[in-house]
Each structure stands twice: as C-alpha cells, then as structure tokens.
Scaffold this motif. Structure first.
Motif, PDB file in Angstrom:
ATOM      1  N   PRO A 215       0.823  -1.218   0.000  1.00  0.00           N
ATOM      2  CA  PRO A 215       0.000   0.000   0.000  1.00  0.00           C
ATOM      3  C   PRO A 215       0.853   1.262   0.000  1.00  0.00           C
ATOM      4  N   GLY A 216       0.416   2.251  -0.760  1.00  0.00           N
ATOM      5  CA  GLY A 216       1.082   3.543  -0.764  1.00  0.00           C
ATOM      6  C   GLY A 216       0.552   4.436   0.351  1.00  0.00           C
ATOM      7  N   HIS A 217       1.219   5.539   0.576  1.00  0.00           N
ATOM      8  CA  HIS A 217       0.783   6.523   1.569  1.00  0.00           C
ATOM      9  C   HIS A 217       0.214   7.744   0.834  1.00  0.00           C
ATOM     10  N   ASP A 218      -0.666   8.465   1.487  1.00  0.00           N
ATOM     11  CA  ASP A 218      -1.250   9.678   0.889  1.00  0.00           C
ATOM     12  C   ASP A 218      -1.811   9.388  -0.498  1.00  0.00           C
ATOM     13  N   LEU A 219      -2.731   8.440  -0.561  1.00  0.00           N
ATOM     14  CA  LEU A 219      -3.322   8.074  -1.844  1.00  0.00           C
ATOM     15  C   LEU A 219      -4.111   9.240  -2.437  1.00  0.00           C
ATOM     16  N   PRO A 220      -4.141   9.369  -3.773  1.00  0.00           N
ATOM     17  CA  PRO A 220      -4.784  10.519  -4.414  1.00  0.00           C
ATOM     18  C   PRO A 220      -6.299  10.483  -4.310  1.00  0.00           C
ATOM     19  N   GLY A 221      -6.888  11.664  -4.368  1.00  0.00           N
ATOM     20  CA  GLY A 221      -8.340  11.776  -4.453  1.00  0.00           C
ATOM     21  C   GLY A 221      -8.750  11.896  -5.912  1.00  0.00           C
ATOM     22  N   GLU A 222     -10.053  11.898  -6.160  1.00  0.00           N
ATOM     23  CA  GLU A 222     -10.549  11.995  -7.544  1.00  0.00           C
ATOM     24  C   GLU A 222     -10.031  13.239  -8.248  1.00  0.00           C
ATOM     25  N   GLN A 223      -9.883  14.346  -7.487  1.00  0.00           N
ATOM     26  CA  GLN A 223      -9.446  15.600  -8.101  1.00  0.00           C
ATOM     27  C   GLN A 223      -7.993  15.548  -8.563  1.00  0.00           C
ATOM     28  N   ASP A 224      -7.239  14.534  -8.104  1.00  0.00           N
ATOM     29  CA  ASP A 224      -5.830  14.412  -8.479  1.00  0.00           C
ATOM     30  C   ASP A 224      -5.612  13.485  -9.673  1.00  0.00           C
ATOM     31  N   VAL A 225      -6.674  12.838 -10.138  1.00  0.00           N
ATOM     32  CA  VAL A 225      -6.549  11.827 -11.185  1.00  0.00           C
ATOM     33  C   VAL A 225      -7.085  12.356 -12.509  1.00  0.00           C
ATOM     34  N   VAL A 226      -6.264  12.304 -13.535  1.00  0.00           N
ATOM     35  CA  VAL A 226      -6.674  12.684 -14.887  1.00  0.00           C
ATOM     36  C   VAL A 226      -7.115  11.428 -15.627  1.00  0.00           C
ATOM     37  N   ASP A 258      -1.793  15.075 -20.696  1.00  0.00           N
ATOM     38  CA  ASP A 258      -2.873  15.609 -21.524  1.00  0.00           C
ATOM     39  C   ASP A 258      -3.216  17.009 -21.002  1.00  0.00           C
ATOM     40  N   LYS A 259      -2.542  18.013 -21.565  1.00  0.00           N
ATOM     41  CA  LYS A 259      -2.719  19.381 -21.073  1.00  0.00           C
ATOM     42  C   LYS A 259      -4.138  19.890 -21.303  1.00  0.00           C
ATOM     43  N   LYS A 260      -4.726  19.510 -22.422  1.00  0.00           N
ATOM     44  CA  LYS A 260      -6.093  19.951 -22.709  1.00  0.00           C
ATOM     45  C   LYS A 260      -7.058  19.450 -21.640  1.00  0.00           C
ATOM     46  N   ARG A 261      -6.951  18.190 -21.310  1.00  0.00           N
ATOM     47  CA  ARG A 261      -7.841  17.628 -20.299  1.00  0.00           C
ATOM     48  C   ARG A 261      -7.586  18.266 -18.938  1.00  0.00           C
ATOM     49  N   GLU A 262      -6.344  18.563 -18.645  1.00  0.00           N
ATOM     50  CA  GLU A 262      -6.024  19.192 -17.361  1.00  0.00           C
ATOM     51  C   GLU A 262      -6.604  20.605 -17.286  1.00  0.00           C
ATOM     52  N   ARG A 263      -6.590  21.325 -18.418  1.00  0.00           N
ATOM     53  CA  ARG A 263      -7.197  22.666 -18.439  1.00  0.00           C
ATOM     54  C   ARG A 263      -8.704  22.570 -18.236  1.00  0.00           C
ATOM     55  N   GLU A 264      -9.318  21.548 -18.819  1.00  0.00           N
ATOM     56  CA  GLU A 264     -10.760  21.349 -18.631  1.00  0.00           C
ATOM     57  C   GLU A 264     -11.080  21.066 -17.169  1.00  0.00           C
ATOM     58  N   MET A 265     -10.247  20.277 -16.530  1.00  0.00           N
ATOM     59  CA  MET A 265     -10.445  19.971 -15.116  1.00  0.00           C
ATOM     60  C   MET A 265     -10.303  21.225 -14.271  1.00  0.00           C
ATOM     61  N   ALA A 266      -9.313  22.057 -14.619  1.00  0.00           N
ATOM     62  CA  ALA A 266      -9.103  23.289 -13.876  1.00  0.00           C
ATOM     63  C   ALA A 266     -10.287  24.236 -14.025  1.00  0.00           C
ATOM     64  N   ALA A 267     -10.859  24.268 -15.245  1.00  0.00           N
ATOM     65  CA  ALA A 267     -12.002  25.134 -15.507  1.00  0.00           C
ATOM     66  C   ALA A 267     -13.239  24.673 -14.724  1.00  0.00           C
ATOM     67  N   MET A 268     -13.300  23.382 -14.452  1.00  0.00           N
ATOM     68  CA  MET A 268     -14.427  22.850 -13.682  1.00  0.00           C
ATOM     69  C   MET A 268     -14.199  22.916 -12.180  1.00  0.00           C
ATOM     70  N   GLY A 269     -13.036  23.470 -11.805  1.00  0.00           N
ATOM     71  CA  GLY A 269     -12.772  23.650 -10.380  1.00  0.00           C
ATOM     72  C   GLY A 269     -12.071  22.508  -9.703  1.00  0.00           C
ATOM     73  N   HIS A 270     -11.532  21.576 -10.486  1.00  0.00           N
ATOM     74  CA  HIS A 270     -10.784  20.469  -9.893  1.00  0.00           C
ATOM     75  C   HIS A 270      -9.354  20.952  -9.630  1.00  0.00           C
ATOM     76  N   VAL A 271      -9.025  21.146  -8.386  1.00  0.00           N
ATOM     77  CA  VAL A 271      -7.684  21.623  -8.013  1.00  0.00           C
ATOM     78  C   VAL A 271      -6.874  20.462  -7.491  1.00  0.00           C
ATOM     79  N   SER A 272      -5.712  20.217  -8.104  1.00  0.00           N
ATOM     80  CA  SER A 272      -4.873  19.091  -7.693  1.00  0.00           C
ATOM     81  C   SER A 272      -4.234  19.331  -6.344  1.00  0.00           C
ATOM     82  N   CYS A 273      -4.137  18.253  -5.572  1.00  0.00           N
ATOM     83  CA  CYS A 273      -3.495  18.318  -4.266  1.00  0.00           C
ATOM     84  C   CYS A 273      -2.122  17.656  -4.303  1.00  0.00           C
ATOM     85  N   SER A 274      -1.659  17.255  -5.514  1.00  0.00           N
ATOM     86  CA  SER A 274      -0.376  16.522  -5.628  1.00  0.00           C
ATOM     87  C   SER A 274       0.777  17.448  -5.281  1.00  0.00           C
TER      88      SER A 274
END
Length: 274
Positions: A215-226, A258-274
C-alpha cells in the motif's frame, strides 16, 4: 507447554485478524517467546509474514478493471532482484483494457489464446507481452473476463542505481546517465528498470517472491486523477477516444500529459493536491 499453546493461539488469532499486516518485530517476539529463546522459527506461520508484511492481498485486485486502474495510482510495486536488492516504485499512470467488447484489448471478443491466457486468470495475475519483438509491457488481471490493467509509469522510490544498471543493460548504444524521471516513464521503460520480462507472465502478485505490491501513503483523491485516452492503440473506433488512461496530475514521472484535459479539469474547479 500450556504457555506455548496459549502463545500460538494468540498468534493464530492475530493472523486471522482483518488487518493481516503484522510488523516483523512483533512476529520475532512471539516466535522467540514461544520457545523461551531468540532463535527464529522455520514455521510457515512466521516465514510468510516476515517476508512481505504489508503486501496487498487478493481482495484488493478483485475489483472491476476501471476501478482497479484507478486504485493502483499511489500504490507501490516492489521487485526483489536475484541478488536480494529491492526496487520500489509508486504507480503514477495506468490504462484499463476491458476485454470482450474493448477493441483495443488483446482479449477482444473474449478470445483466449496462448499469449493472453493470464488475462483470464484470477485477479492479481501478471500478463507480460512483447512489443516490436524487443520490449516488454506488464499488465495485471482484474475482475471481468479477459480484463487487465497496464502499468504505464512509476515514480522510482528505492533502488534507483539498480534501475539505471538494468536500463543501461537493455539499451544497445551507450548513452547519457538517465535522470530519475526517465527511469520508469513508460510501460517498456518500467519493465526494463524493474527487470520484468516474459518469465513474469502468469506470476501471481499475491504469491510471488520476486514481485508484489504494498500500500502507498497519501493516496490521491478523484481531483488528483486525470482520465484521458489511451496511448498507441491506433484506430479502434469509439474505443480510441474512451477515457481509460489514468494518471496523477502534476506528477513529473507520467509518460504523456494531456494538457487539454487538465485545463478542462481546472475550468471545472478540480484543483490538484499533488
């Protein structure tokens, strides 16, 4: 004798506990106390746990393909080399291949062959195949007939010098020293760095002594996954565009961003916690 039986009963109860992960020193203590001395036991009850105390077990792998592909992110792949050195890498990128209807899967149409047999085996089984007659890729079977998850990229954590040695040995021409982020950023590079070849096909991640997961530590949340399209599958109709590749946003060890998809996520308010 009564004291010994009592201690062994306590050990049995601990091993059947839902946590299943006992520290090695605790087992050493129980082993020593049962006989009143410090010599290690050869019993399977002690040896199995001491070898890999925090290993991911069968129930983790026994989930649907897409779910497993996401669940792998942040978990740690461990490879024990023949000389005893261990390589550790955090999984940062995966692809799901659903079998059956998935036109990009090696098991499309539900067809089982000698090559893809591992995809039809129990969840947690390694499926290793060769591309271009040279490079290897490693997948892990999941729930679903012929379904498996491709491990695309790792973040190296331990044994980096050994990884460099293995990558260098597999490359034909002399080259510059590989940087950390170049060691495992792609499915074939991952296999080179971890010394994974066709001999690992059909290995069981829950049973094998040379490769497993913890098992890893500090597993990502949905907002961290593209979630985006898979790489290098060619024209497979609608399956070419399906978002079945998953990676940790902001992680420099990912093979293709995938920069395009990441920009779409940012526009929808998904802020990465990585």
């Amino acid at each position: 004798m009564p004291r010994k039986r009592k201690l062994l009963a306590q050990l049995s109860a601990l091993q059947s506990n839902s946590s299943r992960f006992l520290p090695c020193d605790a087992l050493d203590s129980l082993s020593a106390t049962a006989d009143g001395n410090s010599s290690p036991k050869s019993s399977k009850y002690f040896a199995a746990e001491k070898k890999k105390p925090f290993q991911l077990e069968a129930d983790f792998f026994n989930q649907p393909c897409v779910s497993l592909a996401k669940a792998f992110l942040g978990q740690i792949l461990v490879r024990r080399l023949p000389d005893g050195r261990e390589l550790w890498g955090r999984i940062v990128e995966t692809e799901a291949y659903l079998g059956g209807e998935d036109e990009a899967s090696h098991s499309k149409g539900g067809k089982q062959t000698q090559r893809n047999t591992a995809m039809f085996m129990k969840p947690g089984t390694l499926y290793v195949y060769q591309i271009y007659g040279i490079y290897f890729c490693v997948n892990v079977s999941s729930q679903g007939e012929g379904a498996a998850v491709l491990l695309r990229s790792l973040e190296p954590l331990q044994g980096l010098e050994a990884m460099r040695e293995l990558r260098s040995a597999s490359r034909k021409a002399p080259s510059k020293l590989l940087k950390d982020w170049q060691l495992c950023n792609g499915p074939s590079r991952l296999c080179q760095a971890f010394g994974i070849d066709k001999a690992f096909d059909q290995k069981d991640l829950t049973q094998d002594a040379a490769i497993w997961m913890v098992p890893g530590h500090d597993l990502p949340g949905e907002q961290d996954v593209v979630a985006t399209t898979r790489i290098g599958i060619g024209n497979r109709g609608e399956w070419t565009q399906k978002p079945l590749r998953f990676y940790l946003r902001g992680n420099k060890f990912v093979s293709v961003v995938d920069k395009k998809r990441e920009r779409e996520m940012a526009a929808m308010g998904h802020v990465s916690c990585s």
